[in-house]
Scaffold this active site. Structure first.
Site, PDB file in Angstrom:
ATOM      1  N   THR A  16       0.822  -1.210   0.000  1.00 56.08           N
ATOM      2  CA  THR A  16       0.000   0.000   0.000  1.00 56.08           C
ATOM      3  C   THR A  16       0.860   1.266   0.000  1.00 56.08           C
ATOM      4  OG1 THR A  16      -1.587  -1.245   1.349  1.00 56.08           O
ATOM      5  CG2 THR A  16      -1.971   1.113   1.144  1.00 56.08           C
TER       6      THR A  16
ATOM      7  N   ARG B 244       7.902  -2.961   2.522  1.00 52.20           N
ATOM      8  CA  ARG B 244       8.123  -3.118   3.968  1.00 52.20           C
ATOM      9  C   ARG B 244       8.538  -4.546   4.264  1.00 52.20           C
ATOM     10  NH1 ARG B 244       3.346   0.752   6.516  1.00 52.20           N
ATOM     11  NH2 ARG B 244       4.027   2.509   5.281  1.00 52.20           N
TER      12      ARG B 244
ATOM     13  N   SER C 233       6.407   3.381   8.631  1.00 49.18           N
ATOM     14  CA  SER C 233       5.336   4.060   9.351  1.00 49.18           C
ATOM     15  C   SER C 233       5.298   3.663  10.828  1.00 49.18           C
ATOM     16  CB  SER C 233       4.011   3.791   8.652  1.00 49.18           C
ATOM     17  OG  SER C 233       3.014   4.629   9.150  1.00 49.18           O
ATOM     18  N   HIS C 234       4.179   3.137  11.267  1.00 52.51           N
ATOM     19  CA  HIS C 234       4.010   2.806  12.694  1.00 52.51           C
ATOM     20  C   HIS C 234       4.456   1.395  13.032  1.00 52.51           C
ATOM     21  CE1 HIS C 234       0.667   1.682  10.227  1.00 52.51           C
ATOM     22  NE2 HIS C 234       0.585   0.635  10.996  1.00 52.51           N
TER      23      HIS C 234
ATOM     24  N   ASP D  13       2.244   9.307  14.072  1.00 55.12           N
ATOM     25  CA  ASP D  13       2.826   7.971  13.957  1.00 55.12           C
ATOM     26  C   ASP D  13       4.323   8.045  13.644  1.00 55.12           C
ATOM     27  OD1 ASP D  13       2.588   8.825  11.335  1.00 55.12           O
ATOM     28  OD2 ASP D  13       2.251   6.812  10.552  1.00 55.12           O
TER      29      ASP D  13
ATOM     30  N   ASP E   6       6.254   7.958  11.048  1.00 51.07           N
ATOM     31  CA  ASP E   6       6.786   8.823   9.997  1.00 51.07           C
ATOM     32  C   ASP E   6       6.031  10.144   9.891  1.00 51.07           C
ATOM     33  OD1 ASP E   6       4.571   7.353   9.077  1.00 51.07           O
ATOM     34  OD2 ASP E   6       5.158   7.621   7.000  1.00 51.07           O
TER      35      ASP E   6
ATOM     36  N   ASP F  90       2.852  10.948   9.332  1.00 55.01           N
ATOM     37  CA  ASP F  90       1.766  11.233   8.394  1.00 55.01           C
ATOM     38  C   ASP F  90       0.372  10.963   8.967  1.00 55.01           C
ATOM     39  OD1 ASP F  90       2.050   8.502   8.278  1.00 55.01           O
ATOM     40  OD2 ASP F  90       2.262   8.385   6.092  1.00 55.01           O
ATOM     41  N   ARG F  91       0.302  10.307  10.125  1.00 54.28           N
ATOM     42  CA  ARG F  91      -1.016  10.058  10.717  1.00 54.28           C
ATOM     43  C   ARG F  91      -1.287  11.005  11.875  1.00 54.28           C
ATOM     44  NH1 ARG F  91      -2.381   3.651  10.627  1.00 54.28           N
ATOM     45  NH2 ARG F  91      -1.506   3.249   8.557  1.00 54.28           N
TER      46      ARG F  91
ATOM     47  N   THR G 251      -7.776   2.461  -1.163  1.00 57.48           N
ATOM     48  CA  THR G 251      -6.914   2.708  -0.005  1.00 57.48           C
ATOM     49  C   THR G 251      -5.474   2.972  -0.439  1.00 57.48           C
ATOM     50  OG1 THR G 251      -8.280   1.395   1.463  1.00 57.48           O
ATOM     51  CG2 THR G 251      -5.946   1.596   2.053  1.00 57.48           C
TER      52      THR G 251
ATOM     53  N   GLU H  26      -9.594   6.589   6.677  1.00 54.83           N
ATOM     54  CA  GLU H  26     -10.059   6.203   8.012  1.00 54.83           C
ATOM     55  C   GLU H  26      -8.891   5.858   8.942  1.00 54.83           C
ATOM     56  OE1 GLU H  26      -9.316   2.909   8.898  1.00 54.83           O
ATOM     57  OE2 GLU H  26      -8.525   2.645   6.878  1.00 54.83           O
ATOM     58  N   SER H  27      -7.733   5.552   8.364  1.00 57.81           N
ATOM     59  CA  SER H  27      -6.581   5.094   9.142  1.00 57.81           C
ATOM     60  C   SER H  27      -5.808   6.280   9.730  1.00 57.81           C
ATOM     61  CB  SER H  27      -5.684   4.239   8.266  1.00 57.81           C
ATOM     62  OG  SER H  27      -5.373   4.934   7.058  1.00 57.81           O
TER      63      SER H  27
ATOM     64  N   LYS I  87      -0.222  12.220   3.326  1.00 60.06           N
ATOM     65  CA  LYS I  87      -0.999  12.632   4.477  1.00 60.06           C
ATOM     66  C   LYS I  87      -0.057  13.300   5.467  1.00 60.06           C
ATOM     67  CE  LYS I  87      -1.221   7.897   6.357  1.00 60.06           C
ATOM     68  NZ  LYS I  87      -0.876   6.939   5.309  1.00 60.06           N
TER      69      LYS I  87
ATOM     70  N   ARG J  60      -9.066  -6.477   7.364  1.00 55.77           N
ATOM     71  CA  ARG J  60      -9.681  -5.311   7.976  1.00 55.77           C
ATOM     72  C   ARG J  60     -11.168  -5.314   7.634  1.00 55.77           C
ATOM     73  NH1 ARG J  60      -5.064  -2.983   9.529  1.00 55.77           N
ATOM     74  NH2 ARG J  60      -3.415  -2.413   8.068  1.00 55.77           N
TER      75      ARG J  60
HETATM   76  C1  VG1 Z   1      -2.787   1.082   5.843  1.00 61.26           C
HETATM   77  C2  VG1 Z   1      -4.028   1.954   5.884  1.00 61.26           C
HETATM   78  C3  VG1 Z   1      -4.032   2.890   4.687  1.00 61.26           C
HETATM   79  C4  VG1 Z   1      -2.748   3.712   4.677  1.00 61.26           C
HETATM   80  C5  VG1 Z   1      -1.547   2.783   4.698  1.00 61.26           C
HETATM   81  C6  VG1 Z   1      -0.244   3.533   4.802  1.00 61.26           C
HETATM   82  O1  VG1 Z   1      -2.803   0.264   4.687  1.00 61.26           O
HETATM   83  O2  VG1 Z   1      -5.189   1.171   5.903  1.00 61.26           O
HETATM   84  O3  VG1 Z   1      -5.166   3.718   4.776  1.00 61.26           O
HETATM   85  O4  VG1 Z   1      -2.681   4.514   3.526  1.00 61.26           O
HETATM   86  O5  VG1 Z   1      -1.631   1.906   5.820  1.00 61.26           O
HETATM   87  O6  VG1 Z   1      -0.231   4.354   5.928  1.00 61.26           O
HETATM   88  P1  VG1 Z   1      -3.275  -1.280   4.694  1.00 61.26           P
HETATM   89  O7  VG1 Z   1      -3.057  -1.770   3.298  1.00 61.26           O
HETATM   90  O8  VG1 Z   1      -2.449  -1.980   5.726  1.00 61.26           O
HETATM   91  O9  VG1 Z   1      -4.710  -1.265   5.112  1.00 61.26           O
HETATM   92  V1  VG1 Z   1       1.206   4.707   6.682  1.00 61.26           V
HETATM   93  O10 VG1 Z   1       0.925   5.784   7.897  1.00 61.26           O
HETATM   94  O11 VG1 Z   1       1.786   3.242   6.963  1.00 61.26           O
HETATM   95  O12 VG1 Z   1       2.298   5.337   5.527  1.00 61.26           O
HETATM   96 CO    CO Z   2       2.636   6.595   8.565  1.00 56.26          CO
END
Ligand code: VG1
Ligand code: CO
Length: 540
Positions: free
Chosen positions: A18, A22, A113-114, A278, A280, A282-283, A345, A365-366, A377, A497
Site C-alpha cells: 500500500t 516493507r 510508518s508505525h 505515527d 513517519d 503522516d497520521r 486505499t 479512516e486510518s 498525508k 480489515r
Molecule cells: C494502511 C491503511 C491505509 C494507509 C496505509 C499507509 O494500509 O489502511 O489507509 O494509507 O496503511 O499508511 P493497509 O493496506 O495496511 O490497510 V502509513 O501511515 O503506513 O504510511
Molecule cells: Co505513517
C-alpha cells in the site's frame, strides 16, 4: 570516484504494498537486498541521472545504514544533487514538501510508518516522484518487474557522508551533497497555511494542547512549531526524542496504542486538544475533553471549517476519501456543492487528483488527513488545522462535534483488524465473500437491506489507469456499509480489515449502532466462522 558494477541475483519478493516496500530488518539487511530494490528504482526513473534527489526517513533502526547505501548508489547513477535530512530525520509529509519545494526529481523515504522498529522490527522504503507524490502503481509495478530479473547494480566507492550537522559537500565530478534541516522548509509552509498569530493568542489565553510524538520522527517538528514558534510549553510535546526503536513502543496513533493519552482525555482532560502522530509523521489522532474524534468525523469537520483558515480562503476545489473511509465527508461535500471522490486505499490514489487541482482536502479512516499543500498525508498539519479552527471559532472540540452531528447527522464508524491470520484462510474469507457478492443485493439482514455489493474497482479520472480488487463493499443504502479488505502494509502473516459504518440522521442518537451492525457484518462476511476467530485483535 570509483564506480563499481556489483553482480547480484534477484529477489522475488520486492513488490511494494500500500505504501512502499516493507520488510523485517533482517530481510532488508541481507547482502544486496536493499541495493537491488534501489537499483530497480533508478532503472525506472531515468530523470534522476543528472537530477536532484531527496533522502530521509523516520529515524528507525537501519535508517543510517540505508541512507549511506542510497547515497553511494545515487552518485553511481549520476545524481548531481543529493539533499539529505540532518540525522536522516524527515517526516513523510516533510519529504513530500522538500521534493516539491526544491524541485527534486524524486526522493527515497525510509519508513515502515508505525510498524515496530529496532533490530527485530520492520524497515521500509518508498520512492516519491517529482512533485512529491507517492509512486503510482504503474511505477511500482515496473520497479517490481525490474527487481525480478536484476543481475547487477551500480554503486560508488565513497566514505560514509556525515549527516549529523547541516552542511554542503562538493564532490570532484561536480556532484553536490547538502545535509539540510528537515524541519525548516516544512515549518515555513505551515506558517503560510495557518494563522500562527491566532493560535499563539489562543494558547496565551490559557488553552492547552498535548502532542505525543511517540518517540518517532515528529518530535523535532512539534518542538520547533508548537513550542518555539507558537509558544506552547515544552511539556506540551511528549516523547519528543526520536529513538531508533521508538522506545519499544508502537507509534500508531489510535485508541489502542495511544491508550494513555486517550484515558487522560476521557478523564480529567488536561488539555483542550490532545493529538498524536505515527512513526513517519503522516497520521494523526485528535482528542478533545471527553471526546475521541474519529478520523472520518475529523475529515468531514475539516471540510466544513477549512475555508476559515488563511491557506484555504478560496474554498475547497473538491474533497476525496478512500473507499472504506466514513461517508461523513460526502454529506458535507453534498451540502457545500463540491465534488467528492472515492478512491482505493493508499495515498497514491489521491495524487493525480491533487496534481490536477481537483482536490483541496482528502483523507483515510486510518488516521490520515491532508490537503493539496503536499502529496502525502500530514499528521502535524491536521493538528495545526484543528488548533487554528479552535482558535478562530472559540468553541471547544466537543461543541463543534455536537453541532456538526446536529446538522449533518452522525456516521458511527469502526475498523476491526484480524491480525496474524494464515494467508490462505484470509484469502478464503475474501474469495468466499467475493463469490457471494452478486447474490446479496435485495437480501435483508436484521432489517437492513443490501442495495449494492461489489469488489471495488477504480478508474483514475485523470490518467484513466485502472485499479481492480480494492476491497469488498456491501452497501445498505445511506444507512450502513460493511467493507472487507486485506491489508497491504504488513511484513508477516495476513491481516483482514473489517470496516463498519452506520449513519444516524440529525436529531437521533444510537450509541450501540455498531454493536447492532456486528451480527450483520458476520452474516454477510462469515469472517469469524471461516477464520475461527471470536473477536478482532484491534478495534479502532
Ligand atoms: C494502511 C491503511 C491505509 C494507509 C496505509 C499507509 O494500509 O489502511 O489507509 O494509507 O496503511 O499508511 P493497509 O493496506 O495496511 O490497510 V502509513 O501511515 O503506513 O504510511
Ligand atoms: Co505513517
Amino acid at each position: 570516484m570509483h564506480i563499481h558494477q556489483q553482480p547480484t541475483t534477484p529477489f522475488d519478493d520486492q513488490k511494494p504494498g500500500t505504501a512502499g516496500l516493507r520488510k523485517k530488518v533482517a530481510a532488508i539487511a541481507q547482502p544486496h537486498y536493499l541495493e537491488n530494490f534501489v537499483e530497480a528504482v533508478f532503472r525506472n526513473v531515468p530523470e534522476l541521472t543528472g537530477g536532484r534527489l531527496v533522502i530521509g526517513g523516520d529515524g528507525r533502526y537501519h535508517n543510517d545504514v540505508a541512507i549511506q547505501t542510497i547515497v553511494a548508489m545515487a552518485l553511481a547513477h549520476g545524481v548531481q544533487h543529493i539533499l539529505i535530512a540532518r540525522q536522516g530525520w524527515l517526516s513523510t509529509p516533510a519529504a513530500s514538501h522538500l521534493i516539491r519545494a526544491r524541485g527534486a526529481d524524486g526522493g527515497f523515504v525510509l519508513t515502515a510508518s508505525h510498524n515496530p522498529a529496532g533490530p527485530e522490527g520492520d524497515f521500509g522504503i518508498k520512492f516519491n516522484i517529482r512533485g512529491g507524490g507517492q509512486a503510482p502503481s504503474s511505477l511500482t509495478d515496473a520497479i517490481y518487474e525490474t527487481s525480478r530479473t536484476l543481475d547487477s547494480y551500480r554503486i560508488a566507492d565513497i566514505a560514509p557522508v556525515a549527516i549529523d550537522e547541516v552542511g554542503a559537500r562538493e564532490l570532484e565530478d561536480g556532484a553536490r551533497i547538502d545535509v539540510v534541516d528537515g524541519v525548516a522548509d516544512y515549518a515555513a509552509l505551515m506558517q503560510q497555511l495557518f494563522d500562527f498569530d491566532a493560535i499563539r493568542d489562543w494558547l496565551s489565553q490559557g488553552h492547552r494542547i498535548i502532542f505525543d510524538a511517540m518517540h518517532a520522527v515528529t518530535g523535532p517538528y512539534a518542538r520547533r512549531i508548537l513550542v518555539e514558534q507558537l509558544g506552547a510549553p515544552e511539556a506540551a510535546v511528549r516523547n519528543a526524542e526520536p529513538l531508533t526503536d521508538f522506545g519499544g513502543g508502537h507509534p500508531d496513533p489510535n485508541l489502542i496504542y495511544a491508550a494513555d493519552l486517550v484515558d487522560e482525555m476521557m478523564g480529567d482532560a488536561p488539555a483542550d486538544l490532545a493529538a498524536a502522530s505515527d512513526g513517519d509523521g503522516d497520521r494523526n489522532m485528535i482528542l478533545g475533553p471527553g471526546l475521541f474524534l474519529s478520523p472520518g468525523d475529523s475529515l468531514a469537520m475539516l471540510a466544513a471549517h477549512l475555508d476559515r483558515l488563511p491557506g484555504y480562503q478560496d474554498g475547497l476545489a473538491g474533497v476525496a476519501r478512500s473507499m472504506p473511509t466514513s461517508r461523513a465527508l460526502d454529506t458535507v461535500a453534498a451540502a457545500r456543492g463540491i465534488d467528492c471522490y472515492e478512491t482505493p486505499t493508499g495515498w497514491k490514489y489521491f495524487c493525480n487528483l491533487l496534481d490536477a487541482g481537483r482536490l483541496t482536502l482528502c483523507g483515510e479512516e486510518s488516521f490520515g488527513t491532508s490537503s493539496s499543500h503536499v502529496r502525502e498525508k500530514d499528521g502535524l498539519w491536521a493538528v495545526l488545522a484543528w488548533m487554528n479552527i479552535l482558535a478562530v471559532t472559540d468553541q471547544t472540540l466537543p461543541e463543534l462535534a455536537r453541532a456538526h452531528w446536529a446538522r449533518y447527522g452522525r456516521h458511527y464508524y469502526q475498523r476491526h483488524d484480524y491480525e496474524d491470520l494464515d494467508a490462505e484462510i484470509a484469502e478464503r474469507v475474501i474469495s468466499e465473500l467475493r463469490g457471494r457478492l452478486e447474490s446479496l443485493p435485495g437480501q435483508s439482514f436484521e432489517g437492513l437491506e443490501v442495495t449494492a455489493a461489489d469488489d471495488f474497482a477504480y478508474t483514475d479520472p485523470i490518467d484513466g489507469s485502472r485499479a481492480e480488487a480494492q476491497g469488498l463493499r456491501v452497501v445498505f443504502g445511506d444507512e450502513a456499509r460493511v467493507v472487507l479488505r486485506l491489508s497491504g502494509t504488513g511484513t508477516g502473516a495476513a491481516t483482514l480489515r473489517l470496516y463498519l459504518e452506520r449513519f444516524v440522521p440529525p436529531g437521533s442518537e444510537m450509541p450501540d449502532a455498531l454493536e447492532q451492525l456486528l451480527p450483520v457484518a458476520e452474516a454477510v462476511t462469515r469472517l469469524r466462522a471461516i477464520s475461527g476467530r471470536k473477536r478482532p485483535d484491534v478495534v479502532t
